[in-house]
Scaffold this active site. Sequence first.
Site, PDB file in Angstrom:
ATOM      1  N   HIS A 110       9.966   2.939  -7.078  1.00 10.95           N
ATOM      2  CA  HIS A 110      10.620   3.572  -6.064  1.00 10.95           C
ATOM      3  C   HIS A 110      10.948   5.178  -6.884  1.00 10.95           C
ATOM      4  O   HIS A 110      11.695   5.353  -7.768  1.00 10.95           O
ATOM      5  CB  HIS A 110      12.083   2.935  -5.840  1.00 10.95           C
ATOM      6  CG  HIS A 110      12.943   3.386  -4.905  1.00 10.95           C
ATOM      7  ND1 HIS A 110      14.356   3.371  -5.064  1.00 10.95           N
ATOM      8  CD2 HIS A 110      12.693   4.240  -3.768  1.00 10.95           C
ATOM      9  CE1 HIS A 110      14.894   4.296  -3.841  1.00 10.95           C
ATOM     10  NE2 HIS A 110      13.801   4.554  -3.313  1.00 10.95           N
TER      11      HIS A 110
ATOM     12  N   SER B 257      12.445   2.141  -0.038  1.00  8.93           N
ATOM     13  CA  SER B 257      13.754   2.540  -0.391  1.00  8.93           C
ATOM     14  C   SER B 257      14.635   0.995  -0.306  1.00  8.93           C
ATOM     15  O   SER B 257      15.758   0.964  -0.912  1.00  8.93           O
ATOM     16  CB  SER B 257      14.543   3.343   0.219  1.00  8.93           C
ATOM     17  OG  SER B 257      13.724   4.702   0.076  1.00  8.93           O
TER      18      SER B 257
ATOM     19  N   GLU C 206      12.559   3.853 -10.268  1.00  8.23           N
ATOM     20  CA  GLU C 206      13.216   2.652 -10.421  1.00  8.23           C
ATOM     21  C   GLU C 206      11.868   1.658 -10.151  1.00  8.23           C
ATOM     22  O   GLU C 206      11.232   1.807  -9.339  1.00  8.23           O
ATOM     23  CB  GLU C 206      14.038   2.324  -9.284  1.00  8.23           C
ATOM     24  CG  GLU C 206      15.544   2.584  -9.385  1.00  8.23           C
ATOM     25  CD  GLU C 206      16.557   2.310  -8.073  1.00  8.23           C
ATOM     26  OE1 GLU C 206      17.441   1.676  -8.229  1.00  8.23           O
ATOM     27  OE2 GLU C 206      16.055   2.402  -7.009  1.00  8.23           O
TER      28      GLU C 206
ATOM     29  N   ASN D 135      20.372   3.000  -4.093  1.00  9.75           N
ATOM     30  CA  ASN D 135      20.621   3.031  -2.851  1.00  9.75           C
ATOM     31  C   ASN D 135      21.711   1.742  -2.593  1.00  9.75           C
ATOM     32  O   ASN D 135      22.515   2.332  -1.446  1.00  9.75           O
ATOM     33  CB  ASN D 135      19.406   3.112  -1.936  1.00  9.75           C
ATOM     34  CG  ASN D 135      18.733   4.275  -2.009  1.00  9.75           C
ATOM     35  OD1 ASN D 135      19.384   5.232  -2.247  1.00  9.75           O
ATOM     36  ND2 ASN D 135      17.375   4.263  -1.440  1.00  9.75           N
TER      37      ASN D 135
HETATM   38  N1  LIG Z   1      12.302  10.491   1.955  1.00  9.37           N
HETATM   39  C1  LIG Z   1      12.852  10.162   1.105  1.00  9.37           C
HETATM   40  O1  LIG Z   1      13.707  10.832   0.338  1.00  9.37           O
HETATM   41  C2  LIG Z   1      12.600   8.800   0.039  1.00  9.37           C
HETATM   42  C3  LIG Z   1      12.921   8.712  -0.939  1.00  9.37           C
HETATM   43  C4  LIG Z   1      12.526   7.299  -1.798  1.00  9.37           C
HETATM   44  C5  LIG Z   1      11.652   6.415  -0.990  1.00  9.37           C
HETATM   45  N2  LIG Z   1      11.404   6.653   0.407  1.00  9.37           N
HETATM   46  C6  LIG Z   1      10.370   5.778   0.923  1.00  9.37           C
HETATM   47  O2  LIG Z   1       9.151   6.183   0.852  1.00  9.37           O
HETATM   48  C7  LIG Z   1       8.357   5.530   2.119  1.00  9.37           C
HETATM   49  C8  LIG Z   1       7.595   6.935   2.846  1.00  9.37           C
HETATM   50  O3  LIG Z   1       9.024   7.739   3.205  1.00  9.37           O
HETATM   51  P1  LIG Z   1       8.620   9.406   3.579  1.00  9.37           P
HETATM   52  O4  LIG Z   1       9.943  10.079   3.771  1.00  9.37           O
HETATM   53  O5  LIG Z   1       7.374   9.646   2.746  1.00  9.37           O
HETATM   54  O6  LIG Z   1       7.970   8.952   4.975  1.00  9.37           O
HETATM   55  P2  LIG Z   1       7.114  10.212   5.841  1.00  9.37           P
HETATM   56  O7  LIG Z   1       7.316   9.511   7.252  1.00  9.37           O
HETATM   57  O8  LIG Z   1       7.381  11.486   5.645  1.00  9.37           O
HETATM   58  O9  LIG Z   1       5.664   9.876   5.411  1.00  9.37           O
HETATM   59  C9  LIG Z   1       4.833   8.554   5.962  1.00  9.37           C
HETATM   60  C10 LIG Z   1       3.439   8.772   5.864  1.00  9.37           C
HETATM   61  O10 LIG Z   1       2.851   7.609   6.142  1.00  9.37           O
HETATM   62  C11 LIG Z   1       1.713   7.511   6.851  1.00  9.37           C
HETATM   63  N3  LIG Z   1       1.196   6.563   7.324  1.00  9.37           N
HETATM   64  C12 LIG Z   1       1.746   5.734   8.269  1.00  9.37           C
HETATM   65  N4  LIG Z   1       0.933   4.440   8.437  1.00  9.37           N
HETATM   66  C13 LIG Z   1      -0.008   4.495   7.554  1.00  9.37           C
HETATM   67  C14 LIG Z   1      -1.073   3.719   7.195  1.00  9.37           C
HETATM   68  N5  LIG Z   1      -1.141   2.469   7.828  1.00  9.37           N
HETATM   69  N6  LIG Z   1      -1.966   3.992   6.246  1.00  9.37           N
HETATM   70  C15 LIG Z   1      -1.613   5.069   5.745  1.00  9.37           C
HETATM   71  N7  LIG Z   1      -0.704   6.229   5.993  1.00  9.37           N
HETATM   72  C16 LIG Z   1       0.041   5.608   6.930  1.00  9.37           C
HETATM   73  C17 LIG Z   1       2.289   8.733   8.034  1.00  9.37           C
HETATM   74  O11 LIG Z   1       1.131   9.248   8.594  1.00  9.37           O
HETATM   75  C18 LIG Z   1       3.057   9.882   7.268  1.00  9.37           C
HETATM   76  O12 LIG Z   1       2.541  10.595   6.865  1.00  9.37           O
HETATM   77  C19 LIG Z   1       9.442   4.856   2.863  1.00  9.37           C
HETATM   78  O13 LIG Z   1       9.151   3.720   2.640  1.00  9.37           O
HETATM   79  C20 LIG Z   1      10.550   5.348   2.316  1.00  9.37           C
HETATM   80  O14 LIG Z   1      11.781   4.541   2.322  1.00  9.37           O
HETATM   81  C21 LIG Z   1      11.639   7.847   1.039  1.00  9.37           C
END
Ligand SMILES: NC(=O)c1ccc[n+]([C@@H]2O[C@H](COP(=O)([O-])OP(=O)(O)OC[C@H]3O[C@@H](n4cnc5c(N)ncnc54)[C@H](O)[C@@H]3O)[C@@H](O)[C@H]2O)c1
Length: 701
Positions: free
Chosen positions: A431, A410, A443, A481
């Site tokens: 994104h 993000s 995005e 964002n």
């Molecule tokens: N949550 C949102 O609303 C949102 C929206 C857009 C973008 N994002 C971005 O998406 C990304 C993930 O966010 P999220 O909310 O899904 O996080 P989350 O915490 O729900 O999930 C992250 C997952 O990654 C896994 N993980 C960590 N290290 C790892 C590795 N080395 N190899 C494989 N898996 C691994 C974890 O076990 C976990 O299940 C972030 O960069 C976040 O900024 C989030």
Amino acid sequence: MSNVVSYQVVDNIGVISVNNPPVNALAQVVRAGILEAVTAAQNDATDALVLRCEGRTFIAGADITEFGKPPQGPGLPEVLGAIENSTKPVIAAIHGTALGGGFEVSLACHYRCAIASAKVGLPEVKLGLLPGAGGTQRVPRIAGVKVALDMITSGNPIGAEKAKALNLIDEVVGGDDVQAGAIAYAKELVASGAPLKRIRDITIDPATVEPGFFDAARKQLAARARGQIAPDRIVSCIEAAVGQPMDAGLDRERELFMELVSSPESAAMRHIFFAERQAAKIKDLPRDTPLREVKKVAVIGGGTMGGGIAMCFANVGIKVVMVEINDEALARGLGIIEKNYAITMKKGKLTEAQVAQCMGAISGTTDYGDLADVDLVIEAVFENLELKKEIFAKLDAVCKPGAILASNTSYQDIDAIAAATKRPQDVLGMHFFSPANVMKLLEVVRGEKTADDALATAMAIGKKIGKVCALSRVCYGFIGNRMLGGYGRESQMLLLDGCTPAQVDSALEGFGMAMGPLAMGDLAGLDVGYKAREGRTDLPNDPKLYRMGTVLVEMDRFGQKTGAGFYKYDPATRARMNDPEIEALIKSEAAALGVEQREVSEQEILERCLYPLINEGALILEEGIAQRPSDIDVVYVFGYAFPAPKGGPMHYADHVGLKNVYDKICEFRDRYGEDYWKPAPLLEKLAKEGKTFAQWGAEQE
Ligand SMILES: NC(=O)c1ccc[n+]([C@@H]2O[C@H](COP(=O)([O-])OP(=O)(O)OC[C@H]3O[C@@H](n4cnc5c(N)ncnc54)[C@H](O)[C@@H]3O)[C@@H](O)[C@H]2O)c1
């Protein structure tokens, strides 16, 4: 005969064929051609007429390039009149989609037949309009007011079988050859002496409409209108079809159609319609940029985002492998996907077999070694730059040459992530928005070194999985964002100034946002913003800044997930409730910070929350982060549920007038200081020149 409409006689049936690729839009030449053919056929020896189209579809609607131009005759009503008054039956032969004016043409025919794969619909409401060629009058006459209301206010197309069951069409003809089917059907009608059925001759008996039906419909539609006025006007048109002669209803329809055509709501929705298509075009990329093949995708991380992203690909039959840190996390990730599909199935949106097929496309692993054959990787692990760099270095080692390596980050710097690999040309941002399998926006973030074909492929694959793509350059938070910063900040500042959370949110919800900013914070988790702020050194050192968000997190009120944040949440229904404790806390915090509380108008709430979006949007344009103002609007409407009838923040700014926006921002600057309110140079320039963002955007194309 014009070259887009032709006429031939087959077995005593006159066949009028429209050929105006790609979708047989009702351009002037089509209208003129049909009118001429129907008129001429009155005097030939045929028994009946069939109206059909060449190519992939029946008339799929008005020619939207004619919008806003002076009308050129013949108008559609004249054409429909000629069809309706034909002395021999006219049968519409529908294949593909008969939409809008196209379906209205078929409604003026005496009979309608379609092949099974065809669909009919009146989608005008999606552009803030209503069917203006009798659709609101003829549909209730043949299918009843309830069907008409559902069909016209939703704008959703209806398949042939269902359309027949609803009496919208008369016959589903077998096979794929609509012309042959229609001719056979026409002959049957002639042989049986079928009458000239004119829908206009039907009168709807008011006694058949439940008392209060229209008021109830209006109320229900208003609850989800979010600033749209078209649904309400559609109800009025259908109401005018009851108990009245057709011409009175048509007059009402015309009057309300004219109102909508010149309404800011429809202008905004049409703007978004074109903006969405424009956003797919990358200005400096040649049209023939080759695409890389994407047959298999990997998603790294099976959390909130990874699961939804995997579903997007599985839904279109692309194989996805999900990578997690251990078996437990993997099982959890796959389990969530399964649950999501079960919900979709329950809603009747997918069959059991379709779900099985989607699940069959998804596999899981904990071994990066399994990624040697993937064409595209989307990383969605925790939001941590070091972790992301580590993962991209690993991907660089295992993925085949030419694989596209994307991050769903993000906020992190895509160029820094790319620099962790030896192939920065293959790295970019994709994104998604939460929930990733639902939200339409993608995005696509172009890094400094991203190759043209990698970028074009990311845009194309986004489209393939049903997303609306908008291009962003690298900056903190990209387009969406980054702009949100001031919006969130002001929503909290307003609390200290004297608003309750409900006042702030209801002002923005009244404007049409799906959810106010504070309720949104509660949904996303107040801890997320809190953690993100911890790492930032660029924020002004001001105890008022994000004060309430910080205090709430320190009280362990993270929002919905802890049952309380700016609001309290009912544990069973998740309904949000005002919390007097928080309202009192806001007062005491304001007093402690020396902020004098006052009555804040709804207008000020809107200006303080929305104008930062516009100002940041102007900076984003100047810096070349977004390609065009309308791309920013696309980001906000499809990614942040900004109300389409307002057209997105930049279109809205043009509507308010850039000078008004600029003056207000200067006023806020004088009141709250330059740390928060500093008019963007582009905004200032356009305001002074009396120009709009739209004009500036057109100059840059
Ligand atoms: N949550 C949102 O609303 C949102 C929206 C857009 C973008 N994002 C971005 O998406 C990304 C993930 O966010 P999220 O909310 O899904 O996080 P989350 O915490 O729900 O999930 C992250 C997952 O990654 C896994 N993980 C960590 N290290 C790892 C590795 N080395 N190899 C494989 N898996 C691994 C974890 O076990 C976990 O299940 C972030 O960069 C976040 O900024 C989030």
